[in-house]
Scaffold this active site. Structure first.
Site, PDB file in Angstrom:
ATOM      1  N   ASP A 106      13.209 -20.250  -4.691  1.00  0.00           N
ATOM      2  CA  ASP A 106      12.414 -20.028  -5.891  1.00  0.00           C
ATOM      3  C   ASP A 106      11.523 -21.254  -6.094  1.00  0.00           C
ATOM      4  O   ASP A 106      12.007 -22.385  -6.075  1.00  0.00           O
ATOM      5  CB  ASP A 106      13.355 -19.846  -7.080  1.00  0.00           C
ATOM      6  CG  ASP A 106      12.649 -19.761  -8.403  1.00  0.00           C
ATOM      7  OD1 ASP A 106      11.409 -19.731  -8.411  1.00  0.00           O
ATOM      8  OD2 ASP A 106      13.331 -19.725  -9.435  1.00  0.00           O
ATOM      9  N   ARG A 160      18.317 -29.353  -9.085  1.00  0.00           N
ATOM     10  CA  ARG A 160      16.909 -29.438  -9.471  1.00  0.00           C
ATOM     11  C   ARG A 160      16.572 -30.907  -9.668  1.00  0.00           C
ATOM     12  O   ARG A 160      16.744 -31.467 -10.748  1.00  0.00           O
ATOM     13  CB  ARG A 160      16.643 -28.612 -10.733  1.00  0.00           C
ATOM     14  CG  ARG A 160      16.863 -27.126 -10.503  1.00  0.00           C
ATOM     15  CD  ARG A 160      16.489 -26.277 -11.702  1.00  0.00           C
ATOM     16  NE  ARG A 160      16.679 -24.852 -11.411  1.00  0.00           N
ATOM     17  CZ  ARG A 160      16.442 -23.870 -12.271  1.00  0.00           C
ATOM     18  NH1 ARG A 160      16.005 -24.148 -13.491  1.00  0.00           N
ATOM     19  NH2 ARG A 160      16.644 -22.613 -11.931  1.00  0.00           N
ATOM     20  N   GLN A 175      24.363 -20.897 -12.917  1.00  0.00           N
ATOM     21  CA  GLN A 175      23.951 -19.742 -13.706  1.00  0.00           C
ATOM     22  C   GLN A 175      24.442 -18.455 -13.067  1.00  0.00           C
ATOM     23  O   GLN A 175      24.719 -18.393 -11.871  1.00  0.00           O
ATOM     24  CB  GLN A 175      22.432 -19.703 -13.868  1.00  0.00           C
ATOM     25  CG  GLN A 175      21.630 -19.568 -12.596  1.00  0.00           C
ATOM     26  CD  GLN A 175      20.131 -19.669 -12.846  1.00  0.00           C
ATOM     27  OE1 GLN A 175      19.685 -20.329 -13.775  1.00  0.00           O
ATOM     28  NE2 GLN A 175      19.349 -19.008 -12.017  1.00  0.00           N
ATOM     29  N   ASP A 295      11.816 -14.968 -22.073  1.00  0.00           N
ATOM     30  CA  ASP A 295      12.965 -15.860 -22.218  1.00  0.00           C
ATOM     31  C   ASP A 295      13.828 -15.396 -23.386  1.00  0.00           C
ATOM     32  O   ASP A 295      13.301 -15.016 -24.444  1.00  0.00           O
ATOM     33  CB  ASP A 295      12.518 -17.301 -22.482  1.00  0.00           C
ATOM     34  CG  ASP A 295      11.869 -17.938 -21.267  1.00  0.00           C
ATOM     35  OD1 ASP A 295      12.110 -17.468 -20.137  1.00  0.00           O
ATOM     36  OD2 ASP A 295      11.116 -18.922 -21.447  1.00  0.00           O
ATOM     37  N   GLU A 308      17.084 -22.093 -24.993  1.00  0.00           N
ATOM     38  CA  GLU A 308      16.918 -21.039 -23.984  1.00  0.00           C
ATOM     39  C   GLU A 308      18.228 -20.777 -23.254  1.00  0.00           C
ATOM     40  O   GLU A 308      18.828 -21.672 -22.677  1.00  0.00           O
ATOM     41  CB  GLU A 308      15.842 -21.440 -22.973  1.00  0.00           C
ATOM     42  CG  GLU A 308      15.594 -20.375 -21.907  1.00  0.00           C
ATOM     43  CD  GLU A 308      14.603 -20.804 -20.856  1.00  0.00           C
ATOM     44  OE1 GLU A 308      14.782 -20.443 -19.682  1.00  0.00           O
ATOM     45  OE2 GLU A 308      13.637 -21.531 -21.205  1.00  0.00           O
ATOM     46  N   SER A 311      16.215 -16.635 -18.603  1.00  0.00           N
ATOM     47  CA  SER A 311      14.859 -16.234 -18.248  1.00  0.00           C
ATOM     48  C   SER A 311      14.978 -15.004 -17.365  1.00  0.00           C
ATOM     49  O   SER A 311      15.813 -14.976 -16.447  1.00  0.00           O
ATOM     50  CB  SER A 311      14.154 -17.365 -17.500  1.00  0.00           C
ATOM     51  OG  SER A 311      12.879 -16.948 -17.042  1.00  0.00           O
TER      52      SER A 311
END
Length: 408
Positions: A106, A160, A175, A295, A308, A311
């Site tokens: 991604d 990340r 996630q 979101d 958040e 998404s």
């Protein structure tokens, strides 16, 4: 939505602190506007509400670490089971790395660096730890032969490297990455909203179960509010994206914010960035706005700001993929394996997204800092400040480095 940090500010990753006596922001700390709620601007309020995490008013729900771990497992297991039932998903295993040449990673906003390594015996082969499984999941639906109306969910773990390390973000991402096979005629707002409601119901029911088991007040409203970036830009043209989210979430408590990605007429981001090859952010909706994605945002009672959780969106079809690749000036990606499979019709039409596990646990267990619910690394100066206010992070997140060790 990530924050922009001042690396020299030890409080850069923390919520704004309020002076306990005056109720105003501490004068010797540089408070970034995007961390504040925007009602002071729009309603002429004297002072926007801010988090009291660093004013001695925060008490963690759990002080026993093993009890905390049991609660984390309960939150994650309950949410996963609710997701599988509500959205018709099957749990599958997931890769820890993919090849760069496959194009399966991604690309997020297109500028983040992936964690990359070469196998010892195969120099020149570049393997990447995925940012998410947005592309891989779509391929997996084809690989597993999942029929329309059914989907998969994975327990995804990734890195990340370029994420801001702050009270809601870390270098480590965990996630529930899910993807569902849909029919071409399901690529519409009605199907998106129906799926979003099913996802939200899973979260709502999970909070109810956590509240019952641990005596934590349940705060999510039973009904979810839908809003669009297009209408919020018109209503609040001078607000930042984060401020618009805060306005919505403080009022409604739970919002699905549609239309993420793409540019405004002046060339600036409409709301937040999106890669061109998973969510569809250009298809026009019946309301006149653009994008079949969004979101899932909720109001965080501890941090006193929008938060958040997920998404998600209807994914690109071949036509939309080509247009979005051109808009992002990366048409060469269509030569990658994954993109070729989508363009030749091998990959199915899908809807999918990711639901942050630690982020959800942070909300459900009313934690001030994401490091309280996951093992990670954080600014040592920030960690010291947190400890003084009784906020203890998990595991090695508490330590700077072993003085006898070297990082090379």
């Amino acid at each position: 939505m990530a924050c922009t940090l001042d690396r020299n500010d030890p409080l850069g990753g923390l919520p704004p602190k309020r002076n306990a006596r005056s109720g105003t922001s501490r004068p010797n700390v540089s408070i970034r506007p995007h961390l504040l709620i925007s009602y002071a601007y729009f309603a002429n309020l004297s002072a926007p509400p801010q988090s009291d995490c660093l004013d001695g008013g925060y008490k963690p729900v759990f002080t026993d670490r093993l009890q905390l771990e049991e609660a984390l497992l309960f939150c994650k297991t309950t949410l996963e089971n609710n997701l599988k039932e509500n959205v018709n998903l099957v749990r599958v295993s997931a890769p820890l790395f993919v090849t760069r040449a496959s194009g399966f990673n991604d690309n997020l906003n297109g500028v983040e660096r992936p964690a990359t390594f070469e196998p010892r015996d195969f120099p020149g082969v570049h393997l990447e730890v995925p940012f998410s499984l947005a592309k891989w999941k779509r391929w997996a639906l084809h690989y597993y032969g999942v029929e329309a109306g059914k989907g998969i969910v994975t327990d995804f773990r990734g890195l990340r490297c370029d994420d801001d390390v702050d009270y809601t973000h870390s270098l480590y991402v965990d996630q529930f990455d899910w993807e569902k096979h849909i029919k071409p005629e399901d690529r519409n707002v009605e199907y998106l909203k129906a799926t979003v409601k099913a996802i939200y119901k899973a979260l709502y029911d999970t909070e109810q179960a956590v509240a019952k088991k641990y005596g934590i007040e349940a705060l999510l409203p039973e009904e979810l509010t839908f809003a669009t970036s297009d209408e919020m830009i018109k209503e609040h043209p001078h607000a930042t994206p984060k401020q618009r989210e805060n306005i919505l979430c403080e009022k409604h408590k739970a919002v699905f914010f549609m239309g993420i990605g793409g540019m405004k007429e002046d060339g600036s981001l409409r709301h937040d960035g999106r890669a061109p090859d998973y969510d569809d952010w250009i298809t026009e909706r019946p309301d006149g706005g653009f994008g079949l994605n969004g979101d899932l945002l909720i109001w965080n009672p501890v941090l006193k700001q929008s938060f958040e959780i997920s998404s998600m969106g209807i994914r690109v079809n071949p036509e939309v993929l080509l247009k979005q690749l051109d808009l992002c000036h990366v048409p060469e990606r269509k030569q990658f394996v994954w993109h070729s499979m989508l363009l030749d019709g091998t990959l199915p039409q899908t809807i999918g997204g990711g639901i942050g596990q630690s982020r959800t646990c942070q909300y459900l267990l009313r934690a001030c800092h994401i490091g309280e619910v996951q093992h990670g690394w954080y600014n040592p100066a920030e960690v010291d400040i947190l400890k003084k206010d009784g906020i203890n992070l998990l595991g090695l997140g508490e330590f700077d480095a072993d003085p006898k060790a070297k990082s090379t």
